[in-house]
Design an enzyme around this catalytic site. Structure first.
Site, PDB file in Angstrom:
ATOM      1  N   THR A  13       0.838  -1.197   0.000  1.00 24.90           N
ATOM      2  CA  THR A  13       0.000   0.000   0.000  1.00 24.90           C
ATOM      3  C   THR A  13       0.876   1.253   0.000  1.00 24.90           C
ATOM      4  O   THR A  13       1.984   1.260   0.535  1.00 24.90           O
ATOM      5  CB  THR A  13      -0.940   0.011   1.216  1.00 24.90           C
ATOM      6  OG1 THR A  13      -0.186   0.147   2.434  1.00 24.90           O
ATOM      7  CG2 THR A  13      -1.748  -1.284   1.276  1.00 24.90           C
ATOM      8  N   GLY A  14       0.370   2.296  -0.624  1.00 25.52           N
ATOM      9  CA  GLY A  14       1.125   3.547  -0.681  1.00 25.52           C
ATOM     10  C   GLY A  14       2.489   3.359  -1.307  1.00 25.52           C
ATOM     11  O   GLY A  14       3.504   3.739  -0.710  1.00 25.52           O
ATOM     12  N   SER A  15       2.527   2.814  -2.536  1.00 32.33           N
ATOM     13  CA  SER A  15       3.807   2.342  -3.069  1.00 32.33           C
ATOM     14  C   SER A  15       4.208   2.969  -4.398  1.00 32.33           C
ATOM     15  O   SER A  15       4.949   2.360  -5.171  1.00 32.33           O
ATOM     16  CB  SER A  15       3.755   0.818  -3.213  1.00 32.33           C
ATOM     17  OG  SER A  15       2.581   0.391  -3.871  1.00 32.33           O
ATOM     18  N   TYR A 153       0.785  11.785  15.111  1.00 28.28           N
ATOM     19  CA  TYR A 153       1.486  10.833  14.242  1.00 28.28           C
ATOM     20  C   TYR A 153       2.098   9.716  15.079  1.00 28.28           C
ATOM     21  O   TYR A 153       1.940   8.525  14.759  1.00 28.28           O
ATOM     22  CB  TYR A 153       2.564  11.561  13.447  1.00 28.28           C
ATOM     23  CG  TYR A 153       3.488  10.647  12.664  1.00 28.28           C
ATOM     24  CD1 TYR A 153       3.060  10.041  11.486  1.00 28.28           C
ATOM     25  CD2 TYR A 153       4.795  10.391  13.102  1.00 28.28           C
ATOM     26  CE1 TYR A 153       3.903   9.203  10.761  1.00 28.28           C
ATOM     27  CE2 TYR A 153       5.641   9.565  12.383  1.00 28.28           C
ATOM     28  CZ  TYR A 153       5.197   8.971  11.216  1.00 28.28           C
ATOM     29  OH  TYR A 153       6.020   8.142  10.505  1.00 28.28           O
TER      30      TYR A 153
END
Length: 262
Positions: A13-15, A153
């Site tokens: 993911t998010g790649s 975060y």
């Protein structure tokens, strides 16, 4: 050590850039079929094209926002099974605690935590049934070294460690492992963009500016520089391999020694 992931399907993911793209590259070069993900088609298409050009493994793309329940459901519908799930998607933003509204806390929780929760819930049963699987959460040294400038975060990264450890225990006695990786300061596109004005102003190499940044903000660093995305990806690829079969429930640091603990 030769890592062979031929026949395995991985979702990262998010790649489309940074650590995620480096992980995808490492998995592809190990022979895996890799699904890369981003929110914008041009970036996804570019990543697939670059990975395909390596001439090993296979790369496919999925465009969608996995920070939402609908986006996760669409990914699972398009790719209902995988052997390796890399929960890399994440966002960060320095903001003082007293200036961080509920909406930001919720957004960080949805993107950084719930994306991994939803996808793990979808893919782990199949891994368990096949008695082989790998799940890796890309957390951060900020999970333990909570940054005062972005507490929301740090909270989300600590939550990832809890989920990963719990899932590892839930998969006890199977051939499925679940681990977390804790990068430290890493010279990804995000950090490079943030440091670019200083680099252009001084004319110094970006790596030198990054090293100065690390020593200013993470003075406990032992390597005294930012890690490369490839250095982080190497650990993730190892944890995704058959060779890492006895490592599960672990929080593995690739933080350059930032955390002052044994």
């Amino acid at each position: 050590m030769h890592i062979d992931l031929t026949g395995r399907t991985a979702i990262v993911t998010g790649s489309t850039g940074g650590i995620g793209l480096a992980i995808a590259k490492g998995l592809v070069t190990s022979g895996a079929r890799v699904v890369v993900n981003g929110r914008r088609s041009p970036a996804v298409d570019r990543a697939v094209r670059d990975l395909s050009a390596l001439g090993v493994g296979k790369a496919e793309g999925f465009t969608g926002d996995l920070g939402t329940a609908a986006g996760c459901a669409a990914l699972v519908a398009a790719h209902p099974s995988c052997d390796i799930l890399i929960n890399n998607l994440g966002i960060f933003e320095p903001k003082d605690f007293f200036d961080t509204p509920d909406e930001d806390w919720n957004r960080f929780f949805e993107v950084n935590v719930m994306s991994g929760v939803r996808l793990s819930r979808a893919y782990l049963p199949g891994m368990k049934e096949r008695n082989w699987g790998r799940v890796v959460f890309v957390s951060s040294e900020s999970a333990l070294n909570i940054p005062v400038e972005m507490i929301h975060y740090g909270f989300s990264k600590t939550a990832q460690l809890s989920v990963a450890r719990g899932l590892a225990e839930r998969m006890a006695g199977t051939g499925v492992t679940v681990n977390s990786v804790l990068p430290g300061p890493t010279l990804s596109e995000g950090l490079a963009d943030m440091l670019r004005p200083e680099q252009e102003k001084t004319g110094r190499p970006l790596e030198e500016v990054a090293a100065e940044f690390v020593m200013t903000h993470r003075p406990t660093s032992i390597i005294r520089r930012a890690a490369t995305v490839e250095e982080v990806a190497n650990m993730v690829v190892y944890l995704s391999s058959p060779q890492a079969s006895a490592t599960t429930g672990a929080s593995v640091r690739v933080d350059g020694g930032v955390l002052s603990t044994i």
